[in-house]
Design a protein around this motif. Structure first.
Motif, PDB file in Angstrom:
ATOM      1  N   THR A  23       0.875  -1.175   0.000  1.00 40.72           N
ATOM      2  CA  THR A  23       0.000   0.000   0.000  1.00 40.72           C
ATOM      3  C   THR A  23       0.916   1.230   0.000  1.00 40.72           C
ATOM      4  O   THR A  23       2.150   1.097  -0.070  1.00 40.72           O
ATOM      5  N   ARG A  25       0.637   3.956   2.331  1.00 39.03           N
ATOM      6  CA  ARG A  25       0.879   4.630   3.608  1.00 39.03           C
ATOM      7  C   ARG A  25       1.058   3.701   4.795  1.00 39.03           C
ATOM      8  O   ARG A  25       1.311   4.165   5.885  1.00 39.03           O
ATOM      9  N   GLN A  91      -8.827   3.332  -7.319  1.00 32.78           N
ATOM     10  CA  GLN A  91      -7.685   4.235  -7.295  1.00 32.78           C
ATOM     11  C   GLN A  91      -6.419   3.459  -7.659  1.00 32.78           C
ATOM     12  O   GLN A  91      -5.364   4.054  -7.875  1.00 32.78           O
ATOM     13  N   VAL A  93      -3.718   1.095  -9.599  1.00 35.86           N
ATOM     14  CA  VAL A  93      -3.231   1.001 -10.987  1.00 35.86           C
ATOM     15  C   VAL A  93      -2.882  -0.450 -11.334  1.00 35.86           C
ATOM     16  O   VAL A  93      -2.468  -0.732 -12.454  1.00 35.86           O
ATOM     17  N   TRP A 150      -0.796  11.447 -11.826  1.00 39.35           N
ATOM     18  CA  TRP A 150       0.091  11.932 -10.779  1.00 39.35           C
ATOM     19  C   TRP A 150      -0.548  13.068  -9.983  1.00 39.35           C
ATOM     20  O   TRP A 150      -1.592  13.608 -10.379  1.00 39.35           O
ATOM     21  N   GLU A 153      -2.483  16.198 -11.398  1.00 38.93           N
ATOM     22  CA  GLU A 153      -3.115  15.851 -12.685  1.00 38.93           C
ATOM     23  C   GLU A 153      -4.578  15.468 -12.431  1.00 38.93           C
ATOM     24  O   GLU A 153      -4.938  15.003 -11.353  1.00 38.93           O
ATOM     25  N   PRO A 155      -7.765  13.341 -12.365  1.00 40.17           N
ATOM     26  CA  PRO A 155      -8.155  11.930 -12.469  1.00 40.17           C
ATOM     27  C   PRO A 155      -9.067  11.715 -13.675  1.00 40.17           C
ATOM     28  O   PRO A 155      -9.728  12.640 -14.141  1.00 40.17           O
ATOM     29  N   THR A 176      -9.111   2.082   1.565  1.00 42.43           N
ATOM     30  CA  THR A 176      -8.459   3.340   1.228  1.00 42.43           C
ATOM     31  C   THR A 176      -8.393   4.239   2.462  1.00 42.43           C
ATOM     32  O   THR A 176      -9.283   4.243   3.290  1.00 42.43           O
ATOM     33  N   TYR A 181      -7.467  13.399  -2.632  1.00 41.59           N
ATOM     34  CA  TYR A 181      -8.677  13.923  -3.287  1.00 41.59           C
ATOM     35  C   TYR A 181      -8.487  13.866  -4.799  1.00 41.59           C
ATOM     36  O   TYR A 181      -7.344  13.831  -5.280  1.00 41.59           O
ATOM     37  N   ASN A 201     -12.607  -1.358   5.887  1.00 41.04           N
ATOM     38  CA  ASN A 201     -11.188  -0.997   5.926  1.00 41.04           C
ATOM     39  C   ASN A 201     -10.503  -1.655   7.121  1.00 41.04           C
ATOM     40  O   ASN A 201     -11.141  -1.908   8.144  1.00 41.04           O
ATOM     41  N   LEU A 202      -9.173  -1.873   6.990  1.00 42.77           N
ATOM     42  CA  LEU A 202      -8.464  -2.559   8.077  1.00 42.77           C
ATOM     43  C   LEU A 202      -8.571  -1.789   9.385  1.00 42.77           C
ATOM     44  O   LEU A 202      -8.713  -2.344  10.460  1.00 42.77           O
ATOM     45  N   GLY A 217     -11.571  -4.484   9.458  1.00 43.87           N
ATOM     46  CA  GLY A 217     -11.126  -5.860   9.265  1.00 43.87           C
ATOM     47  C   GLY A 217     -10.402  -5.975   7.933  1.00 43.87           C
ATOM     48  O   GLY A 217     -10.255  -5.000   7.207  1.00 43.87           O
TER      49      GLY A 217
HETATM   50  C1  BV8 Z   1      -6.062  16.725  -8.541  1.00 47.94           C
HETATM   51  C2  BV8 Z   1      -1.678   6.901  -8.983  1.00 47.94           C
HETATM   52  C3  BV8 Z   1      -6.574  18.760  -9.566  1.00 47.94           C
HETATM   53  C4  BV8 Z   1      -0.224   6.813  -9.212  1.00 47.94           C
HETATM   54  C5  BV8 Z   1      -2.158   8.365  -7.078  1.00 47.94           C
HETATM   55  C6  BV8 Z   1      -1.757  20.503  -2.342  1.00 47.94           C
HETATM   56  C7  BV8 Z   1      -0.839  20.504  -3.391  1.00 47.94           C
HETATM   57  C8  BV8 Z   1      -1.046  19.736  -4.551  1.00 47.94           C
HETATM   58  C9  BV8 Z   1      -2.189  18.962  -4.668  1.00 47.94           C
HETATM   59  C10 BV8 Z   1      -3.076  18.975  -3.612  1.00 47.94           C
HETATM   60  C11 BV8 Z   1      -2.884  19.726  -2.464  1.00 47.94           C
HETATM   61  N1  BV8 Z   1      -3.926  19.509  -1.643  1.00 47.94           N
HETATM   62  C12 BV8 Z   1      -4.783  18.638  -2.231  1.00 47.94           C
HETATM   63  C13 BV8 Z   1      -4.272  18.320  -3.423  1.00 47.94           C
HETATM   64  C14 BV8 Z   1      -4.868  17.460  -4.386  1.00 47.94           C
HETATM   65  C15 BV8 Z   1      -4.135  16.126  -4.366  1.00 47.94           C
HETATM   66  C16 BV8 Z   1      -4.281  15.497  -2.994  1.00 47.94           C
HETATM   67  O1  BV8 Z   1      -5.337  15.035  -2.644  1.00 47.94           O
HETATM   68  N2  BV8 Z   1      -3.171  15.503  -2.205  1.00 47.94           N
HETATM   69  C17 BV8 Z   1      -3.242  14.931  -0.871  1.00 47.94           C
HETATM   70  C18 BV8 Z   1      -1.897  14.300  -0.534  1.00 47.94           C
HETATM   71  C19 BV8 Z   1      -3.618  16.043   0.112  1.00 47.94           C
HETATM   72  N3  BV8 Z   1      -4.805  15.321  -5.355  1.00 47.94           N
HETATM   73  C20 BV8 Z   1      -4.380  15.363  -6.625  1.00 47.94           C
HETATM   74  O2  BV8 Z   1      -3.383  15.960  -7.002  1.00 47.94           O
HETATM   75  C21 BV8 Z   1      -5.274  14.653  -7.621  1.00 47.94           C
HETATM   76  N4  BV8 Z   1      -5.516  15.536  -8.720  1.00 47.94           N
HETATM   77  O3  BV8 Z   1      -6.434  17.144  -7.476  1.00 47.94           O
HETATM   78  O4  BV8 Z   1      -6.140  17.430  -9.698  1.00 47.94           O
HETATM   79  C22 BV8 Z   1      -6.756  19.305 -10.900  1.00 47.94           C
HETATM   80  C23 BV8 Z   1      -7.838  20.133 -11.111  1.00 47.94           C
HETATM   81  C24 BV8 Z   1      -8.029  20.680 -12.353  1.00 47.94           C
HETATM   82  C25 BV8 Z   1      -7.150  20.363 -13.391  1.00 47.94           C
HETATM   83  C26 BV8 Z   1      -6.076  19.509 -13.176  1.00 47.94           C
HETATM   84  C27 BV8 Z   1      -5.859  18.969 -11.923  1.00 47.94           C
HETATM   85  C28 BV8 Z   1      -4.618  13.405  -8.195  1.00 47.94           C
HETATM   86  C29 BV8 Z   1      -4.300  12.440  -7.093  1.00 47.94           C
HETATM   87  C30 BV8 Z   1      -3.893  11.107  -7.711  1.00 47.94           C
HETATM   88  C31 BV8 Z   1      -2.459  10.790  -7.375  1.00 47.94           C
HETATM   89  N5  BV8 Z   1      -2.149   9.429  -7.846  1.00 47.94           N
HETATM   90  N6  BV8 Z   1      -1.925   7.124  -7.557  1.00 47.94           N
HETATM   91  C32 BV8 Z   1       0.377   5.613  -8.529  1.00 47.94           C
HETATM   92  O5  BV8 Z   1      -0.348   4.711  -8.084  1.00 47.94           O
HETATM   93  O6  BV8 Z   1       1.610   5.623  -8.433  1.00 47.94           O
HETATM   94  S1  BV8 Z   1      -2.456   8.525  -5.421  1.00 47.94           S
HETATM   95  C33 BV8 Z   1      -2.386   7.034  -4.600  1.00 47.94           C
HETATM   96  O7  BV8 Z   1      -2.547   7.297  -3.201  1.00 47.94           O
HETATM   97  C34 BV8 Z   1      -3.555   6.097  -4.859  1.00 47.94           C
HETATM   98  O8  BV8 Z   1      -3.955   6.111  -6.195  1.00 47.94           O
HETATM   99  C35 BV8 Z   1      -4.644   6.546  -3.957  1.00 47.94           C
HETATM  100  O9  BV8 Z   1      -5.499   7.463  -4.590  1.00 47.94           O
HETATM  101  C36 BV8 Z   1      -3.926   7.333  -2.922  1.00 47.94           C
HETATM  102  C37 BV8 Z   1      -4.281   6.868  -1.554  1.00 47.94           C
HETATM  103  O10 BV8 Z   1      -3.866   5.580  -1.457  1.00 47.94           O
HETATM  104  P1  BV8 Z   1      -4.841   4.447  -0.857  1.00 47.94           P
HETATM  105  O11 BV8 Z   1      -5.320   3.658  -1.994  1.00 47.94           O
HETATM  106  O12 BV8 Z   1      -5.850   4.998   0.083  1.00 47.94           O
HETATM  107  O13 BV8 Z   1      -3.747   3.639  -0.067  1.00 47.94           O
HETATM  108  P2  BV8 Z   1      -3.138   4.006   1.357  1.00 47.94           P
HETATM  109  O14 BV8 Z   1      -1.857   3.252   1.492  1.00 47.94           O
HETATM  110  O15 BV8 Z   1      -3.144   5.491   1.560  1.00 47.94           O
HETATM  111  O16 BV8 Z   1      -4.211   3.390   2.351  1.00 47.94           O
HETATM  112  C38 BV8 Z   1      -4.444   1.995   2.347  1.00 47.94           C
HETATM  113  C39 BV8 Z   1      -5.624   1.755   3.250  1.00 47.94           C
HETATM  114  O17 BV8 Z   1      -5.918   0.356   3.203  1.00 47.94           O
HETATM  115  C40 BV8 Z   1      -5.321   2.090   4.695  1.00 47.94           C
HETATM  116  O18 BV8 Z   1      -6.426   2.809   5.230  1.00 47.94           O
HETATM  117  C41 BV8 Z   1      -5.168   0.727   5.371  1.00 47.94           C
HETATM  118  O19 BV8 Z   1      -5.673   0.737   6.700  1.00 47.94           O
HETATM  119  C42 BV8 Z   1      -6.053  -0.146   4.507  1.00 47.94           C
HETATM  120  N7  BV8 Z   1      -5.629  -1.551   4.448  1.00 47.94           N
HETATM  121  C43 BV8 Z   1      -4.363  -2.053   4.490  1.00 47.94           C
HETATM  122  N8  BV8 Z   1      -4.426  -3.403   4.406  1.00 47.94           N
HETATM  123  C44 BV8 Z   1      -5.732  -3.747   4.299  1.00 47.94           C
HETATM  124  C45 BV8 Z   1      -6.503  -2.573   4.322  1.00 47.94           C
HETATM  125  N9  BV8 Z   1      -7.848  -2.587   4.258  1.00 47.94           N
HETATM  126  C46 BV8 Z   1      -8.446  -3.791   4.152  1.00 47.94           C
HETATM  127  N10 BV8 Z   1      -7.773  -4.959   4.118  1.00 47.94           N
HETATM  128  C47 BV8 Z   1      -6.424  -4.975   4.191  1.00 47.94           C
HETATM  129  N11 BV8 Z   1      -5.777  -6.153   4.157  1.00 47.94           N
END
Ligand code: BV8
Length: 234
Positions: A23, A25, A91, A93, A150, A153, A155, A176, A181, A201-202, A217
């Motif tokens: 994952t 995080r 989300q 890939v 990225w 960019e 979505p 997730t 966002y 979610n876990l 879970g």
């Molecule tokens: C956009 C693809 C606007 C690539 C990914 C400040 C500056 C710049 C940008 C921003 C900002 N503030 C907000 C933003 C927007 C930004 C954003 O949200 N940033 C965050 C950090 C604050 N978002 C963007 O930039 C998005 N685009 O906003 O565009 C725009 C508007 C107009 C015109 C043009 C543009 C694009 C975001 C997409 C980035 N790409 N991935 C790749 O994969 O390499 S992000 C990547 O992390 C994932 O795709 C996913 O979306 C994201 C979160 O990951 P998760 O899937 O949730 O995984 P994570 O590890 O975090 O969590 C896992 C969960 O599973 C945990 O809760 C865990 O407990 C649980 N788990 C673990 N094991 C299990 C389990 N659950 C069940 N069973 C288990 N066994």
């Protein structure tokens, strides 16, 4: 539970964790091995394309060594047997939803097995490496990048996602952290639309408090149980 005729599901890296895919995080996750800014932003790609192409080559190669898990298989069963509207917005890939047999899948952040040409902007199915700068299958330019979304960019297919949310009776978020966002905002959009919301979610996520119901879970256990409930076997 009232009659459910239209479901939108959002999946994240947690649904693929039990298949052995890191994952982002969790401890030792992908982002701990790399700074997000270096490998998942257009600026990082411009600064060091070899680092970024290598990062995605490794993840694409790793797909050959993993299998869908019971959570992917349960969603594929739901896809096959649920007669209502269904959209699995992922989300992720990776291609594990498809390999489990799901069909109504939307990759809002793109796919490892797709190449985007920065010269002709055409997409091609892609299974190989990109670090060696292979020619684009369409225009032959050595200008392929991973077809993933990225940070900063837009979505993919956001209109289709919001249209599905507007028509849904149930929104289910699986595996997730609710950290990124616009995906992390879907639960709020759903609630404002009067859609019932469920989180599987876990552990509690950043968005857990927005859900009508949140179950903790492993996806491999929670998702098959929930699918049985929906298909009327629960
Ligand atoms: C956009 C693809 C606007 C690539 C990914 C400040 C500056 C710049 C940008 C921003 C900002 N503030 C907000 C933003 C927007 C930004 C954003 O949200 N940033 C965050 C950090 C604050 N978002 C963007 O930039 C998005 N685009 O906003 O565009 C725009 C508007 C107009 C015109 C043009 C543009 C694009 C975001 C997409 C980035 N790409 N991935 C790749 O994969 O390499 S992000 C990547 O992390 C994932 O795709 C996913 O979306 C994201 C979160 O990951 P998760 O899937 O949730 O995984 P994570 O590890 O975090 O969590 C896992 C969960 O599973 C945990 O809760 C865990 O407990 C649980 N788990 C673990 N094991 C299990 C389990 N659950 C069940 N069973 C288990 N066994």
């Amino acid at each position: 539970m009232a009659e459910i005729s239209s479901i939108v599901i959002l999946t994240g890296a947690g649904i693929s964790a039990e298949s052995g895919i890191d994952t982002f995080r969790d401890a030792g996750g992908l982002w701990e091995q790399h700074r997000v800014e270096d490998v998942a932003t257009p600026e990082g790609f411009a600064r060091d394309p070899d680092l970024v192409l290598g990062f995605y080559d490794l993840r694409r190669k790793a797909l050959a060594g993993v299998q869908p898990n019971p959570a992917h298989e349960a969603l594929a069963r739901l896809d096959a047997e649920f007669s209502g509207e269904l959209l699995i917005v992922t989300q992720n890939v990776d291609n594990l939803h498809e390999r489990a047999g799901a069909r109504r899948v939307l990759h809002m952040h793109g796919e490892l097995k797709s190449a985007l040409c920065t010269a002709c902007e055409m997409r091609s199915p892609w299974d190989a490496a990109m670090s060696d700068r292979p020619p684009c299958p369409v225009c032959q330019a050595p200008s392929l990048r991973p077809d993933v979304v990225w940070f900063g960019e837009m979505p993919y297919q956001m209109d289709r996602i919001y249209s599905a949310l507007r028509g849904a009776d149930l929104f289910v978020s699986i595996g997730t952290s609710g950290a990124v966002y616009p995906a992390a905002g879907f639960v709020r959009d759903a609630r404002e639309l009067g859609v019932r919301t469920l989180e599987l979610n876990l552990e509690r996520s950043e968005g857990s408090h927005w859900f009508h119901e949140s179950r903790q879970g492993r996806a491999g256990e929670l998702v098959p149980t929930w699918v049985d409930e929906i298909l009327g076997r629960g």
